[in-house]
Design a protein around this motif. Structure first.
Motif, short mmCIF file in Angstrom:
data_model
loop_
_atom_site.label_atom_id
_atom_site.label_comp_id
_atom_site.label_asym_id
_atom_site.label_seq_id
_atom_site.Cartn_x
_atom_site.Cartn_y
_atom_site.Cartn_z
N LEU A 127 1.03 -1.21 0.31
CA LEU A 127 0.10 -0.01 0.33
C LEU A 127 0.91 1.40 -0.13
CD1 LEU A 127 -2.21 -0.87 3.03
CD2 LEU A 127 -2.15 -1.62 0.29
N SER A 144 2.67 4.30 -0.30
CA SER A 144 2.28 6.02 -1.49
C SER A 144 3.68 6.72 -0.71
CB SER A 144 1.59 5.94 -1.14
OG SER A 144 0.96 6.61 -0.42
N ARG A 202 1.70 6.89 3.59
CA ARG A 202 2.47 5.58 3.49
C ARG A 202 2.59 5.16 5.06
NH1 ARG A 202 5.35 9.94 3.96
NH2 ARG A 202 8.44 9.81 4.32
N PHE A 259 -6.06 1.44 6.62
CA PHE A 259 -6.52 0.82 5.26
C PHE A 259 -6.87 1.92 4.23
CE2 PHE A 259 -8.54 -1.69 2.22
CZ PHE A 259 -7.25 -2.59 1.63
N LEU A 260 -8.07 2.43 4.56
CA LEU A 260 -8.65 3.04 3.37
C LEU A 260 -8.35 4.54 2.89
CD1 LEU A 260 -12.23 3.13 4.66
CD2 LEU A 260 -11.20 1.89 2.96
N ARG A 314 -2.60 5.33 -2.88
CA ARG A 314 -1.62 4.75 -2.76
C ARG A 314 -0.76 5.29 -4.79
NH1 ARG A 314 -1.42 -1.32 -4.84
NH2 ARG A 314 -3.21 -1.02 -6.02
N ALA A 340 -0.09 3.38 5.87
CA ALA A 340 0.21 1.91 5.98
C ALA A 340 0.35 0.31 6.23
CB ALA A 340 0.99 1.76 4.11
N ALA A 364 -4.23 4.46 3.34
CA ALA A 364 -3.35 3.92 2.70
C ALA A 364 -3.56 3.69 1.44
CB ALA A 364 -2.98 3.03 3.81
N VAL A 365 -5.18 3.23 1.36
CA VAL A 365 -5.52 2.19 -0.20
C VAL A 365 -5.57 3.51 -1.08
CG1 VAL A 365 -7.96 2.01 0.05
CG2 VAL A 365 -6.43 0.90 -1.59
N THR A 366 -6.58 4.60 -0.55
CA THR A 366 -6.92 5.64 -1.66
C THR A 366 -5.56 6.53 -1.81
OG1 THR A 366 -7.81 6.94 0.78
CG2 THR A 366 -9.64 5.39 0.06
#
Length: 531
Positions: A128, A130, A135, A516-517, A523, A138, A519-521
């Motif tokens: 994940l 970025s 980051r 998580f959200l 990346r 993440a 980090a994933v949004t």
């Protein structure tokens, strides 16, 4: 900071892993007995920059990069666990002629295994990764998940979870009552990583704002909960508990010829007169396996206990319990705690549920014994585990929730029936580990169980640290490590409102989901696409 960050990002090969190892070792300074709060800020800042350096090499394939960040996390974890758990080897030196050969396995092997979880944490974060603040989210997500996993995989060993570094004093412990150890761990990793933003500048303002909010919430809620405890301090019935701390060398306890003298030393501390003007104790507590023989097979010992106890007094003592399933069958031994009244009658007992691998039983016993692997505790076949945890009922109707030895490090193993108890009871024998960080780390982790459950904690340890702890984690009174003595402590039978373990776990997973959200949004780096 930017120049330093750049130099660390450019490290490669052995120097990269050496710095990761050193960063993890520095982080262990946040643990007892040192308690250097800033150590983990240094550790995770360095780890973030090392991860950034790996992300700056897009020419390698995603499998290679994932393996690289896993090994980076493993090196970090190996340094952290080696520096924090080296003292485990001391237990093998008690009978060095039999167990010294296993010293490398305890000192190096266990940290190497536990470091796999930190490798998993950085691998998840790498997927994940970025730039900027995301980051750090993440990394927090990865470590929160890995530390939760470590609490139950291979019977579990959540000793020295990262969250303990953020809970060194009572004001810093109260958040665990709401989000649990692993919720604190996730947020702690996020906050500990924030200084890394000074090296890249991207997301610095937002990061500092988040850090201030989280730290204010952490300390602010702690101050609020402590003030509530202080306001209620005068309420509730007071029971006088005598903590007996005999400080017996472990090698001496293993000698059959000295058992009668050991028993009498416990009795002498139990029967000593209280300080002038103080009340006699209502409950006397001995440490884990303090009775040096099978009590149910020694009526003379029970008679001696009856002689020592005054009317209405109760002895709560750690002992080995034996059970035969049928006449002629081999015995089954249990690490237990007994309640004995002033007539020398055993009024209740509870057995240990979560046994210590290689200390109380040998995993894969048939196979490993062929290789000469034995228990540290010399019992035929080792100890047996209780199927369920039993509460200890005292003659006056009060109830204790027993946690024997390292059972106190497992927050999820305390069931909802803990609410039926007057207090948590933790008896242990940390003399195996000598004057090392081990007993201090164990004591800190036991204190957190009081905070999480909102109940007082009674703790008796052979060599220390013995104490009575309030539901807010503050020490009412204690015996220092290696202080051979007794202490009569007033136990206020008050509790604090607390969340259930299921609710704390729900809050933890909500925090994980948020990280998580984030980090994933966000990346946009660490591209794992095929080249």
């Amino acid at each position: 900071m930017e120049r330093l960050a750049g130099r660390i990002m450019l490290l490669w090969g052995a120097r990269r892993h050496a710095l990761a190892f050193a960063a993890g070792a520095v982080g262990a300074l946040a643990l007892p007995p040192f308690g250097i709060f800033g150590a983990l800020f240094i550790s995770f800042t360095l780890l973030v920059w090392l991860m950034d350096g790996q992300a700056s090499h897009p020419e390698s394939g995603w499998v290679v990069r994932l393996r690289s960040v896993f090994l980076l996390g493993w090196s970090f974890g190996f340094g952290y666990f080696l520096a924090g758990l080296w003292w485990l080897g001391n237990a093998l030196l008690v009978e060095a002629d039999q167990f010294a050969w296993a010293l490398p396995l305890a000192v190096l092997g266990l940290p190497a295994f536990l470091a796999l979880f930190f490798g998993l944490a950085t691998a998840l974060a790498g997927l994940l990764w970025s730039d900027g603040l995301a980051r750090l989210a993440a990394l927090a997500f990865g470590f929160g998940f890995a530390e939760w996993l470590r609490s139950f995989v291979a019977t579990g060993f959540p000793w020295n979870a990262i969250g303990y570094g953020a809970m060194q004093a009572p004001i810093m412990m109260q958040s665990s009552a709401v989000i649990g150890l692993f919720g604190v761990t996730t947020l702690a990793v996020f906050v500990f990583s924030l200084p890394a933003l000074f090296g890249t500048r991207r997301g610095l303002a937002a990061g500092m704002a988040c850090g201030i909010v989280l730290l204010c919430a952490h300390f602010g809620y702690g101050a609020y909960r402590l003030s509530t405890t202080t306001a209620d301090a005068g309420e509730g019935t007071q029971t006088i508990v005598r903590l007996v701390q005999p400080v017996l060398d472990q090698s001496r306890k293993l000698q059959n010829s000295d058992r009668a003298a050991i028993f009498e030393e416990h009795l002498a501390l139990s029967s000593a007169a209280p300080a002038e003007g103080d009340r006699r104790p209502d409950i006397i507590v001995w440490p884990e396996t303090s009775v040096p023989f099978i009590l149910t097979e020694n009526q003379d010992a029970l008679a001696r206990i009856a002689e020592v106890l005054e009317e209405g007094q109760v002895l709560v003592a750690g002992a080995v319990r034996v059970e035969y399933s049928s006449p002629g069958s081999p015995p089954r031994y249990y690490n237990s705690v007994y309640v004995i009244d002033d007539r020398g009658e055993i009024r209740g007992a509870a057995d240990k549920v979560h046994l210590t691998p290689f200390g109380e039983y040998v995993p894969f016993e048939d196979w490993l014994r062929d290789w000469g692997v034995e228990n540290l505790v010399a019992l035929p076949g080792g100890f047996s585990a209780a199927a369920t945890r039993s509460l200890l009922s005292l003659p006056d109707g009060r109830t204790l929730y027993p946690l024997i030895c390292y059972e106190a490090i497992f927050p999820h193993e305390i069931g909802d029936d803990v609410g039926l108890s007057t207090a948590i009871l933790n008896i242990t024998n940390d003399a195996w580990f000598g004057d090392t960080p081990g007993p201090y780390q164990h004591f800190q982790q036991a204190r957190l169980r009081a905070v999480e459950t909102g109940l007082p904690l009674i703790r008796s340890a052979n060599s220390g640290i013995s104490a009575v702890i309030t539901p807010a984690g503050t020490i009412v009174d204690s015996l220092s490590f290696n202080q051979k003595a007794f202490r009569d402590v007033g136990l206020k039978e008050v509790s604090m409102p607390s969340w259930s373990d299921a609710e704390r776990q729900t809050h933890f997973w909500l925090i994980e989901m948020i990280m998580f959200l984030i980090a994933v949004t966000s990346r946009n780096g660490f591209n794992f696409r095929r080249n």
